[in-house]
Each structure stands twice: as C-alpha cells, then as structure tokens.
Design a protein around this motif. Structure first.
Motif, short mmCIF file in Angstrom:
data_model
loop_
_atom_site.label_atom_id
_atom_site.label_comp_id
_atom_site.label_asym_id
_atom_site.label_seq_id
_atom_site.Cartn_x
_atom_site.Cartn_y
_atom_site.Cartn_z
N GLY A 60 22.03 39.06 36.30
CA GLY A 60 23.30 39.62 36.73
C GLY A 60 23.19 40.39 38.02
O GLY A 60 22.13 40.54 38.63
N ILE A 61 24.32 40.93 38.47
CA ILE A 61 24.43 41.62 39.74
C ILE A 61 24.01 43.09 39.64
O ILE A 61 23.81 43.76 40.65
CB ILE A 61 25.88 41.52 40.27
CG1 ILE A 61 25.97 41.87 41.77
CG2 ILE A 61 26.83 42.41 39.45
CD1 ILE A 61 25.30 40.86 42.67
N GLU A 66 22.56 48.67 41.54
CA GLU A 66 21.72 49.84 41.32
C GLU A 66 20.88 50.16 42.57
O GLU A 66 20.64 51.34 42.88
CB GLU A 66 20.82 49.62 40.11
CG GLU A 66 21.58 49.66 38.80
CD GLU A 66 20.76 49.16 37.62
OE1 GLU A 66 19.59 48.76 37.83
OE2 GLU A 66 21.29 49.16 36.49
N SER A 67 20.45 49.12 43.29
CA SER A 67 19.70 49.34 44.54
C SER A 67 20.58 50.03 45.58
O SER A 67 20.12 50.93 46.30
CB SER A 67 19.19 48.00 45.08
OG SER A 67 18.29 47.39 44.19
N LEU A 111 24.15 36.29 43.46
CA LEU A 111 25.55 36.13 43.85
C LEU A 111 26.16 34.85 43.28
O LEU A 111 27.39 34.71 43.26
CB LEU A 111 25.69 36.13 45.37
CG LEU A 111 25.77 37.51 46.05
CD1 LEU A 111 24.52 38.34 45.81
CD2 LEU A 111 26.02 37.35 47.55
N ASN A 112 25.30 33.92 42.86
CA ASN A 112 25.74 32.70 42.18
C ASN A 112 26.78 31.91 42.97
O ASN A 112 27.66 31.26 42.40
CB ASN A 112 26.30 33.02 40.79
CG ASN A 112 25.22 33.57 39.87
OD1 ASN A 112 24.08 33.13 39.89
ND2 ASN A 112 25.58 34.57 39.07
N GLY A 113 26.68 31.98 44.30
CA GLY A 113 27.59 31.19 45.13
C GLY A 113 29.03 31.68 45.12
O GLY A 113 29.93 30.94 45.52
N SER A 120 32.25 41.63 48.61
CA SER A 120 32.07 42.95 48.01
C SER A 120 30.82 43.65 48.56
O SER A 120 30.84 44.86 48.83
CB SER A 120 31.98 42.83 46.48
OG SER A 120 33.18 42.34 45.94
N LEU A 121 29.73 42.90 48.74
CA LEU A 121 28.52 43.50 49.30
C LEU A 121 28.76 43.97 50.73
O LEU A 121 28.22 45.00 51.15
CB LEU A 121 27.36 42.50 49.25
CG LEU A 121 26.78 42.21 47.87
CD1 LEU A 121 25.55 41.31 47.98
CD2 LEU A 121 26.43 43.49 47.11
#
Length: 317
Positions: A60-61, A66-67, A111-113, A120-121
């Motif tokens: 998952g993301i 968290e980073s 990110l799974n495409g 968002s990033l």
C-alpha cells in the motif's frame, strides 16, 4: 575555502522509516550518514531527500505517506531547513542562508499506475521521480531486470503527467531501453540523480557515453554518485577514482551538467575519506587540484542550482 554543496540523492528517510528511534537532528547512534549537523559541516545549500520504501514492507501507499510525514517532523521542523517546492522556495532558502530540502520518490511501485496518486504526491511536495528501482514494475524495467524492456504504456503516460505537473524525471535506475523511452517521451528534460560513467566502470547502473550525451542535449544534469561499486572495481575506492567519472562527463561536453548525487544512507560501504556530508571537503579539495574554482563551484552546487531554478515550478508554495 568551503564551497556550497548541493546533493541530489540521499536515503536518510528510508532509515528513519525503518527505525523510529533514529533522529535526523541529534543522531547519537552514528547510524545516519546524513544529519542536520553533518549537512551544516559540509556547507550544504541543498539536499534532495528520496522516498524509498522496500517491497518487503507492508503493501500500500502508507509507507510513502509515512516517509513524507517523517520529512515534515524530523527535517522541516528545523529553522535552518527550507522546504523547496518551487523556484521561489529555492531562492528564499539561498538568500536566507538555509539548506533547501526537496522530496523525490525512488520507485513508483506503490502508485499502481493511478494518476491521482501522482497528483497527490505532487501536492505533498514531491518534485522528482524515478519510476522504478532495479526491478520491473507497472511503469518500467529497472537497470538490473534481465529482460531489459522499456517503459510501459502507463509509464509513458506518467512521463507526460510528470512534465505537466512539474515533477522532474529521474533516469538513474532505469533499464537502457526505458532510459531512451523516457528521453524520447519527455517534453522538458531528464536528470540522473545518482549515476556514473560506464565507460570508466561498466555497470548496469552507470550511464553509457550516448546516454550522458543525451542528458546533456536535453539540458539535464548528472549526479555523480559515491557508491563504491559504481566507481571502481578495485579496493579501496578513492576520491581520485570518482574524479575519473567527472572527467569523463566533462570530456563528453558535460561541464555544465555535472552535479553530486551521493546516495548516502543508501550504502553500507564507502569511498575512502567520503563517508558522509562532513567529508565532502575532501572531494572539493581534490577537485581544486584539477579544476578552476569556478568549475568546482559548478560541480559542487552551481549546476544543480541553475538546473532547479530553470525547471522547478513557478510560484511560492
């Protein structure tokens, strides 16, 4: 003489993610290569903090988020650090005498495409992206993937989206075919955050002369990296060995395109006398024996800062 230093790649966020007892501000353990104090000792004016999450961690993301949270809580809480998301942020950090800190992502597996994830990033401050690490994923084949395929259709879509958003495209971990796909698809420029010259040391993570010339032609930059096994095949590896890679890039027309991409905190072995930012003075001194002060200022930070002022988004974030 202490020439300002810009470094385009470190993995300290990875270590902070893996061990919540570590501190960027006060590392009593000695486990971190990059800390606030060491950056100050180096004369740092800019540091890219990579988001790298091992696939052995939970799916998952969440580890990516968290980073970013760690970047805010451990790095940006320092008044001596300036968050860099735009040209104006970088100008403000330099004029204010602070260390500019920028986020990149090293590997888009999580990110799974999904374009919404990338958008968002960007909103969360990510300004440079490597599509994969050494493996293959939904976007591209990495440098160590044996089949050596290029970008997928979705990967090419993400190249265009990065260009549209203002996220810099990082080729360092791509397979050679994926490199050329990205160079052909990009509408702006590309960079190699931490790669050396394969004509000096043949390694799949290093760049061929043609790749180096392509980055130069696209007005990109190349961060020479301190990873010993990308620098030399003998031991111990010395700063003189690293200089051979800088010299080769310059021979190919890259004097205005060389920068630094240490990979500190992503390595467990080191070049002799180059074990952390506090040692970068040794690299500076070695460069000054071969190059003019003006040239060394370009290599240490000038080329990277100029590139960022050309290619970061406009507007105070």
């Amino acid at each position: 003489m202490n020439i300002p230093v810009a470094d385009f790649h470190c993995d300290v966020l990875m270590k902070l993610l893996e061990d919540n007892k570590l501190s960027f501000q006060e590392d009593a353990t000695g486990q971190l290569d990059v800390t606030l104090q060491k950056l100050k000792q180096s004369g740092a004016v800019f540091q890219t903090f990579a988001i790298f999450t091992s696939l052995t961690q939970r799916a998952g993301i969440e580890p990516v988020l968290e980073s970013i949270d760690l970047f805010h809580r451990q790095v940006l809480t320092n008044p001596e650090i300036q968050w860099v998301r735009s040209k104006e942020d970088l100008k403000a950090s330099i004029s204010g005498g602070r260390i500019g800190a920028m986020l990149s992502i090293e590997g888009m597996d999580r990110l799974n495409g999904n374009p919404a994830m990338l958008r968002s990033l960007y909103e969360l401050g990510v300004r440079a992206a490597g599509f994969t690490w050494n493996n293959a994923n939904w976007a591209a084949d990495g440098a160590m993937e044996e089949r050596g395929a290029g970008l997928t259709a979705k990967g090419k879509e993400f190249v265009r989206l990065c260009d549209e958003l203002g996220i810099l495209l990082d080729v360092s971990h791509l397979s050679e075919r994926a490199f050329w796909d990205m160079a052909d698809t990009a509408s702006r420029t590309i960079l190699a955050s931490h790669s050396n010259a394969s004509s000096i040391l043949p390694h799949k993570r290093n760049l061929s002369d043609d790749q180096i010339k392509a980055i130069i032609a696209l007005q990109g930059v190349i961060g020479v990296t301190y990873v010993p096994y990308f620098v030399s095949g003998h031991s111990p590896v010395t700063i003189e060995d690293l200089l051979r890679h800088i010299e080769r890039i310059c021979e190919l027309g890259g004097e205005q395109h060389v920068m630094l991409g240490s990979d500190f905190d992503g390595i467990e072995v080191y070049i002799d006398q180059l074990t952390g930012p506090q040692d970068v003075q040794h690299l500076q001194d070695a460069l000054l024996k071969r190059y003019s002060e003006e040239q060394v200022r370009r290599f240490m930070s000038g080329n990277a800062i100029r590139f960022l002022l050309q290619h970061l988004p406009d507007g105070r974030s």
